[in-house]
Design an enzyme around this catalytic site. Sequence first.
Site, PDB file in Angstrom:
ATOM      1  N   CYS A 148      -6.860 -18.661  15.821  1.00 44.86           N
ATOM      2  CA  CYS A 148      -6.678 -18.263  14.236  1.00 44.86           C
ATOM      3  C   CYS A 148      -6.656 -20.087  13.417  1.00 44.86           C
ATOM      4  CB  CYS A 148      -5.870 -17.605  14.166  1.00 44.86           C
ATOM      5  SG  CYS A 148      -5.465 -16.275  15.342  1.00 44.86           S
ATOM      6  N   CYS A 189      11.934  12.488  -2.952  1.00 42.97           N
ATOM      7  CA  CYS A 189      13.283  11.498  -2.291  1.00 42.97           C
ATOM      8  C   CYS A 189      13.229   9.933  -2.586  1.00 42.97           C
ATOM      9  CB  CYS A 189      13.076  11.892  -0.613  1.00 42.97           C
ATOM     10  SG  CYS A 189      13.057  13.531   0.312  1.00 42.97           S
ATOM     11  N   HIS A 190      13.046   9.433  -3.038  1.00 46.48           N
ATOM     12  CA  HIS A 190      12.174   8.072  -2.896  1.00 46.48           C
ATOM     13  C   HIS A 190      13.076   7.687  -4.380  1.00 46.48           C
ATOM     14  CE1 HIS A 190      11.446   7.132   1.484  1.00 46.48           C
ATOM     15  NE2 HIS A 190      10.651   8.304   1.305  1.00 46.48           N
ATOM     16  N   CYS A 231       7.157  10.034   7.726  1.00 49.61           N
ATOM     17  CA  CYS A 231       8.061  10.884   6.689  1.00 49.61           C
ATOM     18  C   CYS A 231       7.169  12.390   6.303  1.00 49.61           C
ATOM     19  CB  CYS A 231       7.578   9.948   5.629  1.00 49.61           C
ATOM     20  SG  CYS A 231       9.257   8.337   4.797  1.00 49.61           S
TER      21      CYS A 231
HETATM   22  C1  HEC Z   1      12.828  14.593   2.331  1.00 48.45           C
HETATM   23  C2  HEC Z   1      12.982  12.854   2.086  1.00 48.45           C
HETATM   24  C3  HEC Z   1      11.460  12.392   2.082  1.00 48.45           C
HETATM   25  C4  HEC Z   1      10.045  12.374   1.725  1.00 48.45           C
HETATM   26  C5  HEC Z   1       9.658  13.758   0.731  1.00 48.45           C
HETATM   27  C6  HEC Z   1       9.654  11.474   2.071  1.00 48.45           C
HETATM   28  N1  HEC Z   1      10.314  10.241   2.617  1.00 48.45           N
HETATM   29 FE1  HEC Z   1      10.281   8.367   2.475  1.00 48.45          FE
HETATM   30  N2  HEC Z   1      11.787   8.510   3.594  1.00 48.45           N
HETATM   31  C7  HEC Z   1      12.534   8.926   3.739  1.00 48.45           C
HETATM   32  C8  HEC Z   1      14.301   8.757   4.290  1.00 48.45           C
HETATM   33  C9  HEC Z   1      15.071   9.553   4.737  1.00 48.45           C
HETATM   34  C10 HEC Z   1      13.578   7.532   5.059  1.00 48.45           C
HETATM   35  C11 HEC Z   1      14.433   6.501   6.331  1.00 48.45           C
HETATM   36  C12 HEC Z   1      15.193   5.793   5.252  1.00 48.45           C
HETATM   37  C13 HEC Z   1      14.685   5.069   4.360  1.00 48.45           C
HETATM   38  O1  HEC Z   1      14.474   3.833   4.529  1.00 48.45           O
HETATM   39  O2  HEC Z   1      14.773   5.226   2.534  1.00 48.45           O
HETATM   40  C14 HEC Z   1      12.461   7.188   4.737  1.00 48.45           C
HETATM   41  C15 HEC Z   1      11.984   6.176   4.972  1.00 48.45           C
HETATM   42  C16 HEC Z   1      10.380   5.648   4.043  1.00 48.45           C
HETATM   43  C17 HEC Z   1       9.794   4.108   4.027  1.00 48.45           C
HETATM   44  C18 HEC Z   1      10.234   2.638   4.774  1.00 48.45           C
HETATM   45  C19 HEC Z   1      11.664   2.516   3.761  1.00 48.45           C
HETATM   46  C20 HEC Z   1      11.947   0.626   4.227  1.00 48.45           C
HETATM   47  O3  HEC Z   1      12.300  -0.198   4.055  1.00 48.45           O
HETATM   48  O4  HEC Z   1      12.201   1.071   5.626  1.00 48.45           O
HETATM   49  C21 HEC Z   1       8.696   4.083   3.657  1.00 48.45           C
HETATM   50  C22 HEC Z   1       7.674   3.447   3.151  1.00 48.45           C
HETATM   51  C23 HEC Z   1       9.295   5.608   2.658  1.00 48.45           C
HETATM   52  N3  HEC Z   1       9.818   6.669   3.356  1.00 48.45           N
HETATM   53  C24 HEC Z   1       7.350   6.058   2.005  1.00 48.45           C
HETATM   54  C25 HEC Z   1       7.563   7.055   1.776  1.00 48.45           C
HETATM   55  C26 HEC Z   1       6.407   8.166   1.519  1.00 48.45           C
HETATM   56  C27 HEC Z   1       5.028   6.927   0.875  1.00 48.45           C
HETATM   57  C28 HEC Z   1       6.039   9.345   1.697  1.00 48.45           C
HETATM   58  C29 HEC Z   1       5.191  10.716   0.554  1.00 48.45           C
HETATM   59  C30 HEC Z   1       4.322  10.317   1.357  1.00 48.45           C
HETATM   60  C31 HEC Z   1       7.577   9.567   1.539  1.00 48.45           C
HETATM   61  N4  HEC Z   1       7.727   8.718   2.370  1.00 48.45           N
HETATM   62  C32 HEC Z   1       8.402  10.966   1.194  1.00 48.45           C
HETATM   63  C33 HEC Z   1      13.082  10.472   3.585  1.00 48.45           C
HETATM   64  C34 HEC Z   1      11.125  10.946   2.630  1.00 48.45           C
HETATM   65  C1  HEC Z   2     -13.969 -19.126  12.570  1.00 47.54           C
HETATM   66  C2  HEC Z   2     -12.835 -19.277  11.570  1.00 47.54           C
HETATM   67  C3  HEC Z   2     -11.990 -18.233  11.475  1.00 47.54           C
HETATM   68  C4  HEC Z   2     -10.755 -17.706  13.151  1.00 47.54           C
HETATM   69  C5  HEC Z   2     -11.105 -17.910  14.201  1.00 47.54           C
HETATM   70  C6  HEC Z   2      -9.417 -17.022  12.176  1.00 47.54           C
HETATM   71  N1  HEC Z   2      -9.349 -17.186  10.626  1.00 47.54           N
HETATM   72 FE1  HEC Z   2      -9.264 -15.715   8.890  1.00 47.54          FE
HETATM   73  N2  HEC Z   2      -9.440 -15.969   7.805  1.00 47.54           N
HETATM   74  C7  HEC Z   2     -11.082 -17.185   7.508  1.00 47.54           C
HETATM   75  C8  HEC Z   2     -11.583 -17.134   6.393  1.00 47.54           C
HETATM   76  C9  HEC Z   2     -12.999 -18.007   6.205  1.00 47.54           C
HETATM   77  C10 HEC Z   2     -10.850 -16.669   5.680  1.00 47.54           C
HETATM   78  C11 HEC Z   2     -11.380 -15.952   4.138  1.00 47.54           C
HETATM   79  C12 HEC Z   2     -11.930 -14.511   4.155  1.00 47.54           C
HETATM   80  C13 HEC Z   2     -13.478 -14.477   4.830  1.00 47.54           C
HETATM   81  O1  HEC Z   2     -14.147 -14.996   4.287  1.00 47.54           O
HETATM   82  O2  HEC Z   2     -13.620 -13.936   5.536  1.00 47.54           O
HETATM   83  C14 HEC Z   2     -10.016 -15.871   6.430  1.00 47.54           C
HETATM   84  C15 HEC Z   2      -8.544 -15.208   5.978  1.00 47.54           C
HETATM   85  C16 HEC Z   2      -7.703 -14.695   6.739  1.00 47.54           C
HETATM   86  C17 HEC Z   2      -6.847 -14.051   5.950  1.00 47.54           C
HETATM   87  C18 HEC Z   2      -6.166 -13.398   4.855  1.00 47.54           C
HETATM   88  C19 HEC Z   2      -5.730 -15.462   4.629  1.00 47.54           C
HETATM   89  C20 HEC Z   2      -5.592 -14.547   2.535  1.00 47.54           C
HETATM   90  O3  HEC Z   2      -4.857 -15.711   2.061  1.00 47.54           O
HETATM   91  O4  HEC Z   2      -5.718 -13.705   2.106  1.00 47.54           O
HETATM   92  C21 HEC Z   2      -5.636 -13.584   7.128  1.00 47.54           C
HETATM   93  C22 HEC Z   2      -4.166 -12.886   7.214  1.00 47.54           C
HETATM   94  C23 HEC Z   2      -6.379 -14.407   8.112  1.00 47.54           C
HETATM   95  N3  HEC Z   2      -7.702 -14.719   7.691  1.00 47.54           N
HETATM   96  C24 HEC Z   2      -5.580 -14.323   9.908  1.00 47.54           C
HETATM   97  C25 HEC Z   2      -6.628 -14.774  11.148  1.00 47.54           C
HETATM   98  C26 HEC Z   2      -5.789 -14.818  12.426  1.00 47.54           C
HETATM   99  C27 HEC Z   2      -4.418 -13.693  12.515  1.00 47.54           C
HETATM  100  C28 HEC Z   2      -6.353 -15.268  12.805  1.00 47.54           C
HETATM  101  C29 HEC Z   2      -6.768 -15.092  14.914  1.00 47.54           C
HETATM  102  C30 HEC Z   2      -6.556 -13.771  15.033  1.00 47.54           C
HETATM  103  C31 HEC Z   2      -8.000 -15.160  12.227  1.00 47.54           C
HETATM  104  N4  HEC Z   2      -8.153 -15.213  11.031  1.00 47.54           N
HETATM  105  C32 HEC Z   2      -8.674 -15.875  12.651  1.00 47.54           C
HETATM  106  C33 HEC Z   2     -11.608 -17.722   9.015  1.00 47.54           C
HETATM  107  C34 HEC Z   2     -10.885 -17.465  10.180  1.00 47.54           C
END
Ligand code: HEC
Ligand code: HEC
Length: 242
Positions: free
Chosen positions: A59, A161-162, A203
């Site tokens: 990379c 919830c959120h 979730c």
């Molecule tokens: C019944 C309640 C409930 C529902 C519905 C729910 N979640 Fe959660 N979710 C939680 C709880 C509890 C946690 C753990 C505590 C926290 O980080 O909010 C969590 C954690 C998360 C986290 C991680 C946040 C962190 O910082 O770690 C994300 C992202 C998330 N929920 C997104 C969603 C999404 C998108 C949906 C809908 C598809 C959803 N949740 C539905 C209860 C819920």
């Molecule tokens: C041969 C050159 C090359 C190698 C090796 C390479 N990349 Fe990239 N990477 C690129 C180019 C060029 C882009 C711009 C997007 C595109 O042209 O596809 C990119 C885009 C990205 C982006 C998005 C950057 C943005 O600003 O949005 C990430 C993250 C990334 N590379 C991570 C990696 C990681 C992790 C590796 C190793 C596992 C890796 N790349 C290996 C050439 C490379």
Amino acid sequence: MKWLLLALLPLTALAQEIRPSQEFLSPTLRAQQEDPSRHPGWLWVDEGEAIWRRGENSCQSCHGDIASMRGVATRYPAVAADGALLNLEARIERCRVEKQGAAPFGLESEALLGLTAAVAQRSRGMPMSVPVEGPAAAFLEEGRAFYATRQGQLNLSCGQCHDANAGRRLRGDVISNGLGTGYPAYRLEWNGMGSLHRRLRACSLGVRATQFPLGSREYLTLELYLAHRARGMPVEAPGLRR
Ligand code: HEC
Ligand code: HEC
């Protein structure tokens, strides 16, 4: 079960502002999240940085020092030139396959979690600002609709919830605003690092709804909507969760 949950969750929506995820953590966890010497997620960051430098066609050989990734995580998920919606994991996998000519790491592999954590960590503290105009707009609306849809046997939307119940306790957790800013995160319950999609599956299971696959369109568009909801909030990855 349903009764218990609904009793715990009064569905009276308070008009609340979105708050950073760290503000919902216990003081202990929050302090630990800020301290690399007490945050096991840093082992993944270190490993990710080692992979970044490793091998002939590394990379680093194209991107230079990983410090060049500063700010990148604030802009993901993003739409690539070919129209695909890519989160950070998918963007890295693309480089792995197309630029390195290697086999993909695989979603939820330690290598991909490590690289994603290492890249995201370079944006720590920076405000989320994911672009949602142009080709991203339709994906955003899909994610917004998913977020608002009641799901599963418990028939609850994400926002019930959120948004309506953020700050309240549920099964030992404090419900946050459900942002993705801390992912990938080290979760004590997982005893390891996990992606946002792994958390979303938890979730979905929690309301007895369909669990979509890691990397699915459903969770990708949802991730975009969550990133947009989080605009202005700091990137916290790697997060630390109970
Ligand atoms: C019944 C309640 C409930 C529902 C519905 C729910 N979640 Fe959660 N979710 C939680 C709880 C509890 C946690 C753990 C505590 C926290 O980080 O909010 C969590 C954690 C998360 C986290 C991680 C946040 C962190 O910082 O770690 C994300 C992202 C998330 N929920 C997104 C969603 C999404 C998108 C949906 C809908 C598809 C959803 N949740 C539905 C209860 C819920
Ligand atoms: C041969 C050159 C090359 C190698 C090796 C390479 N990349 Fe990239 N990477 C690129 C180019 C060029 C882009 C711009 C997007 C595109 O042209 O596809 C990119 C885009 C990205 C982006 C998005 C950057 C943005 O600003 O949005 C990430 C993250 C990334 N590379 C991570 C990696 C990681 C992790 C590796 C190793 C596992 C890796 N790349 C290996 C050439 C490379």
